[in-house]
Design a protein around this motif. Structure first.
Motif, PDB file in Angstrom:
ATOM      1  N   PRO A 159      38.805  29.880  55.667  1.00  0.00           N
ATOM      2  CA  PRO A 159      39.569  29.522  54.493  1.00  0.00           C
ATOM      3  C   PRO A 159      38.998  29.360  53.091  1.00  0.00           C
ATOM      4  CG  PRO A 159      40.360  28.404  56.637  1.00  0.00           C
ATOM      5  CD  PRO A 159      39.217  29.158  56.925  1.00  0.00           C
ATOM      6  N   GLU A 160      37.620  28.664  53.473  1.00  0.00           N
ATOM      7  CA  GLU A 160      36.790  28.529  52.200  1.00  0.00           C
ATOM      8  C   GLU A 160      36.498  29.756  51.483  1.00  0.00           C
ATOM      9  OE1 GLU A 160      34.615  26.974  49.310  1.00  0.00           O
ATOM     10  OE2 GLU A 160      35.848  25.575  50.749  1.00  0.00           O
ATOM     11  N   ASP A 161      36.174  30.808  52.339  1.00  0.00           N
ATOM     12  CA  ASP A 161      35.742  32.145  51.673  1.00  0.00           C
ATOM     13  C   ASP A 161      37.108  32.754  51.032  1.00  0.00           C
ATOM     14  OD1 ASP A 161      33.266  31.753  52.447  1.00  0.00           O
ATOM     15  OD2 ASP A 161      33.327  33.292  54.245  1.00  0.00           O
ATOM     16  N   GLN A 162      38.265  32.583  51.739  1.00  0.00           N
ATOM     17  CA  GLN A 162      39.332  32.927  50.980  1.00  0.00           C
ATOM     18  C   GLN A 162      39.560  32.437  49.772  1.00  0.00           C
ATOM     19  OE1 GLN A 162      42.957  32.481  53.574  1.00  0.00           O
ATOM     20  NE2 GLN A 162      41.778  33.197  55.148  1.00  0.00           N
ATOM     21  N   ARG A 163      39.322  31.042  49.622  1.00  0.00           N
ATOM     22  CA  ARG A 163      39.442  30.538  48.295  1.00  0.00           C
ATOM     23  C   ARG A 163      38.371  30.823  47.376  1.00  0.00           C
ATOM     24  NH1 ARG A 163      40.714  26.095  51.670  1.00  0.00           N
ATOM     25  NH2 ARG A 163      38.849  25.298  51.975  1.00  0.00           N
ATOM     26  N   ILE A 164      37.199  31.370  47.797  1.00  0.00           N
ATOM     27  CA  ILE A 164      36.292  31.960  46.919  1.00  0.00           C
ATOM     28  C   ILE A 164      36.631  33.256  46.243  1.00  0.00           C
ATOM     29  CG2 ILE A 164      33.864  32.885  46.622  1.00  0.00           C
ATOM     30  CD1 ILE A 164      33.015  30.599  48.796  1.00  0.00           C
ATOM     31  N   VAL A 165      37.461  34.070  47.137  1.00  0.00           N
ATOM     32  CA  VAL A 165      37.863  35.262  46.792  1.00  0.00           C
ATOM     33  C   VAL A 165      38.956  35.237  45.880  1.00  0.00           C
ATOM     34  CG1 VAL A 165      38.639  37.603  47.452  1.00  0.00           C
ATOM     35  CG2 VAL A 165      36.760  36.509  48.685  1.00  0.00           C
ATOM     36  N   ASP A 166      39.698  34.247  46.167  1.00  0.00           N
ATOM     37  CA  ASP A 166      40.911  34.246  45.255  1.00  0.00           C
ATOM     38  C   ASP A 166      40.537  33.597  43.712  1.00  0.00           C
ATOM     39  OD1 ASP A 166      43.081  34.981  46.961  1.00  0.00           O
ATOM     40  OD2 ASP A 166      43.120  32.800  47.746  1.00  0.00           O
ATOM     41  N   ASP A 167      39.733  32.606  43.959  1.00  0.00           N
ATOM     42  CA  ASP A 167      39.018  32.182  42.607  1.00  0.00           C
ATOM     43  C   ASP A 167      38.337  33.152  41.791  1.00  0.00           C
ATOM     44  OD1 ASP A 167      40.060  29.673  43.007  1.00  0.00           O
ATOM     45  OD2 ASP A 167      38.232  28.629  43.774  1.00  0.00           O
ATOM     46  N   PHE A 168      37.546  34.090  42.484  1.00  0.00           N
ATOM     47  CA  PHE A 168      37.325  35.208  41.771  1.00  0.00           C
ATOM     48  C   PHE A 168      38.035  36.192  41.345  1.00  0.00           C
ATOM     49  CE2 PHE A 168      35.326  39.546  42.123  1.00  0.00           C
ATOM     50  CZ  PHE A 168      34.607  39.745  41.084  1.00  0.00           C
ATOM     51  N   ILE A 169      39.205  36.492  41.753  1.00  0.00           N
ATOM     52  CA  ILE A 169      40.467  37.415  41.653  1.00  0.00           C
ATOM     53  C   ILE A 169      40.892  36.820  40.321  1.00  0.00           C
ATOM     54  CG2 ILE A 169      42.618  38.456  42.154  1.00  0.00           C
ATOM     55  CD1 ILE A 169      41.416  38.627  44.940  1.00  0.00           C
ATOM     56  N   VAL A 170      41.120  35.489  40.102  1.00  0.00           N
ATOM     57  CA  VAL A 170      42.155  34.656  39.228  1.00  0.00           C
ATOM     58  C   VAL A 170      41.356  34.887  37.957  1.00  0.00           C
ATOM     59  CG1 VAL A 170      42.660  32.741  38.287  1.00  0.00           C
ATOM     60  CG2 VAL A 170      43.408  33.460  40.604  1.00  0.00           C
ATOM     61  N   ARG A 171      39.938  34.789  37.868  1.00  0.00           N
ATOM     62  CA  ARG A 171      39.001  34.734  36.891  1.00  0.00           C
ATOM     63  C   ARG A 171      38.978  36.224  36.255  1.00  0.00           C
ATOM     64  NH1 ARG A 171      35.682  31.211  39.931  1.00  0.00           N
ATOM     65  NH2 ARG A 171      34.416  33.054  40.435  1.00  0.00           N
ATOM     66  N   ARG A 172      39.369  37.146  36.814  1.00  0.00           N
ATOM     67  CA  ARG A 172      39.266  38.688  36.464  1.00  0.00           C
ATOM     68  C   ARG A 172      40.630  38.883  35.790  1.00  0.00           C
ATOM     69  NH1 ARG A 172      34.648  41.434  38.607  1.00  0.00           N
ATOM     70  NH2 ARG A 172      35.304  42.904  37.259  1.00  0.00           N
ATOM     71  N   PRO A 173      40.832  38.837  34.623  1.00  0.00           N
ATOM     72  CA  PRO A 173      42.262  39.271  34.090  1.00  0.00           C
ATOM     73  C   PRO A 173      42.532  40.789  34.303  1.00  0.00           C
ATOM     74  CG  PRO A 173      40.711  38.737  32.431  1.00  0.00           C
ATOM     75  CD  PRO A 173      39.982  38.408  33.473  1.00  0.00           C
ATOM     76  N   GLU A 174      41.626  41.649  34.584  1.00  0.00           N
ATOM     77  CA  GLU A 174      41.830  43.166  34.496  1.00  0.00           C
ATOM     78  C   GLU A 174      42.508  43.318  35.852  1.00  0.00           C
ATOM     79  OE1 GLU A 174      37.518  42.495  35.710  1.00  0.00           O
ATOM     80  OE2 GLU A 174      39.052  41.755  34.253  1.00  0.00           O
ATOM     81  N   PHE A 175      42.647  42.338  36.819  1.00  0.00           N
ATOM     82  CA  PHE A 175      43.310  42.552  38.228  1.00  0.00           C
ATOM     83  C   PHE A 175      44.605  42.235  38.155  1.00  0.00           C
ATOM     84  CE2 PHE A 175      38.538  42.020  40.228  1.00  0.00           C
ATOM     85  CZ  PHE A 175      38.350  43.409  39.955  1.00  0.00           C
ATOM     86  N   ALA A 176      45.306  41.682  37.179  1.00  0.00           N
ATOM     87  CA  ALA A 176      46.286  41.011  37.248  1.00  0.00           C
ATOM     88  C   ALA A 176      47.492  41.869  37.697  1.00  0.00           C
ATOM     89  CB  ALA A 176      46.641  40.635  35.693  1.00  0.00           C
ATOM     90  N   GLY A 177      48.384  41.323  38.390  1.00  0.00           N
ATOM     91  CA  GLY A 177      49.334  42.297  38.720  1.00  0.00           C
ATOM     92  C   GLY A 177      50.881  41.509  39.508  1.00  0.00           C
ATOM     93  N   ASP A 178      50.386  40.167  39.570  1.00  0.00           N
ATOM     94  CA  ASP A 178      51.238  39.323  40.368  1.00  0.00           C
ATOM     95  C   ASP A 178      51.791  38.288  39.461  1.00  0.00           C
ATOM     96  OD1 ASP A 178      50.612  40.559  42.863  1.00  0.00           O
ATOM     97  OD2 ASP A 178      49.354  39.044  43.521  1.00  0.00           O
TER      98      ASP A 178
END
Length: 187
Positions: free
Chosen positions: A143-162
């Protein structure tokens, strides 16, 4: 950021990943098809009881059941055809340079520069890479690693799609203003 995870692929996990990969429209249509099938079975049973056997109605019920079964058979067929590939666990590494997926028979390295969108789902991250959609199961990570990956994705606007979930506030990077970063939140 550098997180690693490992998961033993099971039919249940493959089915959940397959359902996550479906779009909202497909999930709604699947639910409506199930409801319509149940209604048709009920109606066919009622009419057959009151008026006798009706071949056309039975044909409609069987057709609806087959249409619904296809959505359940695709993950099962994928599991049966690829079961030998799932004997060994899958290993995933997510870092600031990209994603590394290692199986018993192959290794795939994907740079973030090649990914055009990431959809965060309940059981999976779906990476859009060219015309392909590559699922990365959340179950491979703590769960902690999932949050790290989620936070990384959120900080990268080029991955927006949701679009954001209604029950979660919008997540933003430090110093972001109201319109500066697309919303990329889990559904």
């Amino acid at each position: 950021m550098h997180v690693t995870g490992e998961v033993q692929m099971t039919y249940g996990l493959l089915r959940r990943m397959s359902q996550d990969a479906q779009g909202r429209w497909q999930r709604v249509m699947r639910a409506l098809l199930l409801a319509l099938t149940a209604l048709a079975v009920l109606l066919a049973t009622l009419l057959a009881t009151l008026t006798g056997f009706n071949g056309r109605l039975l044909y409609l019920v069987l057709l609806l059941c087959a249409a619904f079964a296809v959505t359940e058979l695709l993950p099962a067929l994928g599991w049966l055809l690829q079961r030998r590939l799932f004997v060994e666990p899958f290993r995933y590494e997510v870092s600031t340079s990209g994603v590394d997926i290692q199986t018993a028979s192959s290794r795939t390295q994907i740079d973030w520069s090649g990914i055009t969108r990431i959809r965060r789902r309940r059981h999976t991250w779906l990476l859009k890479y060219g015309m392909s959609q590559i699922p990365v199961p959340r179950a491979a990570f703590s769960p902690e690693d999932q949050r790290i990956v989620d936070d990384f994705i959120v900080r990268r606007p080029e991955f927006a799609g949701d679009r954001p979930r209604r029950d979660q506030p919008e997540k933003r990077g430090p110093g972001a203003s109201a319109g500066s970063q697309p919303q990329v939140l889990e559904r």
